[in-house]
Write a protein that holds these residues in place. Structure first.
Motif, short mmCIF file in Angstrom:
data_model
loop_
_atom_site.label_atom_id
_atom_site.label_comp_id
_atom_site.label_asym_id
_atom_site.label_seq_id
_atom_site.Cartn_x
_atom_site.Cartn_y
_atom_site.Cartn_z
N UNK A 79 0.83 -1.20 0.00
CA UNK A 79 0.00 0.00 0.00
C UNK A 79 0.87 1.26 0.00
N UNK A 80 2.08 1.18 0.55
CA UNK A 80 3.03 2.30 0.45
C UNK A 80 3.35 2.56 -1.02
N UNK A 81 3.57 1.49 -1.76
CA UNK A 81 3.83 1.61 -3.20
C UNK A 81 2.65 2.28 -3.90
N UNK A 82 1.44 1.88 -3.54
CA UNK A 82 0.23 2.46 -4.15
C UNK A 82 0.13 3.95 -3.85
N UNK A 83 0.42 4.34 -2.61
CA UNK A 83 0.35 5.75 -2.24
C UNK A 83 1.31 6.60 -3.08
N UNK A 96 5.64 4.35 5.73
CA UNK A 96 7.02 3.85 5.72
C UNK A 96 7.68 4.10 7.08
N UNK A 97 7.42 5.27 7.67
CA UNK A 97 7.97 5.58 8.99
C UNK A 97 7.47 4.61 10.05
N UNK A 98 6.20 4.22 9.96
CA UNK A 98 5.65 3.26 10.93
C UNK A 98 6.31 1.90 10.81
N UNK A 99 6.49 1.45 9.58
CA UNK A 99 7.15 0.15 9.35
C UNK A 99 8.58 0.18 9.88
N UNK A 100 9.30 1.27 9.59
CA UNK A 100 10.69 1.38 10.05
C UNK A 100 10.77 1.50 11.57
N UNK A 101 9.78 2.17 12.19
CA UNK A 101 9.77 2.27 13.65
C UNK A 101 9.58 0.91 14.29
N UNK A 102 8.69 0.10 13.72
CA UNK A 102 8.47 -1.27 14.22
C UNK A 102 9.75 -2.09 14.12
N UNK A 103 10.38 -2.03 12.96
CA UNK A 103 11.63 -2.77 12.79
C UNK A 103 12.73 -2.23 13.70
N UNK A 168 2.14 -4.02 16.79
CA UNK A 168 0.81 -3.44 16.99
C UNK A 168 0.87 -1.93 17.16
N UNK A 169 1.75 -1.45 18.04
CA UNK A 169 1.72 -0.03 18.41
C UNK A 169 2.51 0.86 17.46
N UNK A 170 3.40 0.27 16.66
CA UNK A 170 4.14 1.10 15.69
C UNK A 170 3.60 0.95 14.28
N UNK A 171 2.98 -0.18 13.98
CA UNK A 171 2.61 -0.46 12.59
C UNK A 171 1.13 -0.76 12.41
N UNK A 172 0.62 -1.81 13.07
CA UNK A 172 -0.74 -2.27 12.79
C UNK A 172 -1.81 -1.26 13.19
#
Length: 246
Positions: A79-83, A96-103, A168-172
């Motif tokens: 969905x990041x690609x779609x945006x 993208x920031x949320x995904x990177x924060x989770x990782x 959950x708290x950074x991404x989902x």
């Protein structure tokens, strides 16, 4: 009674939690364990081996417990690609920031857990996080009763819980809210199916993750023994537990 032990083990990630549920379901076993402590150790060892080797044991839990997390990560990246393709770059950068924060949080645990175990181990664990496979590896370690090593700060179960919470708290959760907002603001144009599917996966992943953590904590034998006034809302009967889990 033997069949009920199998059902109790099937419902839990660890043998000790399954044996505790089975013991509470059968008062005669509780009396037997109290009179002959070695019997409980024997049943617990049998349960551990059964979880490792049964078809519904290790691999079932790894696939179902971690599959949603990895699918959620894949749909979020898509969905990041779609945006970006549709010109909604602001939403894309936030996702993208949320995904990177989770990782990032997961990598922090990797450093704390393996920082004193050599660069090879540290790099291998970091690659697992970056590849998105950490939920699967964590679940496998819990079910296989991986022992906590000398320099680690938490056991396998604690690491699995931290991974779920980070997701959950950074991404989902924030990702699901952001995607719903972006969908409302963007109207009905664009790749609606992709966006809606990603929202649904994020919502299901959040619900399953939070419910799983609550279920695991409440049915944990050590927590029930140390704080019975707080833990223990789950019934001991297998059928009732199944209803509550659902």
């Amino acid at each position: 009674m033997g069949k009920s032990l199998s059902k109790a083990l099937r419902a839990r990630k660890t043998a000790d939690a399954g044996v505790l549920q089975w013991k509470n379901q059968n008062p005669s076993m509780e009396e037997l364990f109290e009179k002959y402590p070695w019997v409980e150790e024997m049943v617990l060892t049998m349960g551990e081996e059964l979880l490792k080797n049964a078809a519904w044991g290790l691999w079932f839990r790894v696939i179902t417990g971690s599959g949603l997390s990895m699918v959620d990560l894949a749909t979020d990246i898509n969905v990041i690609r779609v945006y970006f393709e549709e010109g909604q770059k602001g939403y894309g950068w936030m996702m993208l920031g949320m995904v990177l924060a989770s990782m990032g949080l997961q990598l922090l645990v990797v450093v704390l857990q393996n920082g004193k175990m050599g660069w090879g181990k540290l790099l291998r664990e970091a690659l697992i996080v970056v590849s998105g496979l950490k939920p699967g590896f964590d679940a496998m370690r819990v079910v296989s009763n991986a022992e906590m090593e000398e320099h680690q700060v938490m056991d396998a179960k604690g690491e699995l819980v931290f991974t779920k919470c980070a997701e959950m708290f950074c991404e989902s959760i924030p990702g699901c809210i952001l995607q719903v907002y972006a969908l409302i603001q963007g109207g009905s144009g664009g790749q609606m199916g992709t966006k809606i599917f990603s929202i649904v996966v994020s919502a299901i992943t959040t619900g399953m993750g939070s419910a799983s953590i609550s279920y695991d904590f409440d049915s944990d034998p050590e927590k029930r023994r140390s704080l019975p006034s707080f833990y223990g809302y789950l019934p001991d009967e297998g059928n009732k537990r199944t209803v509550m889990a659902r």
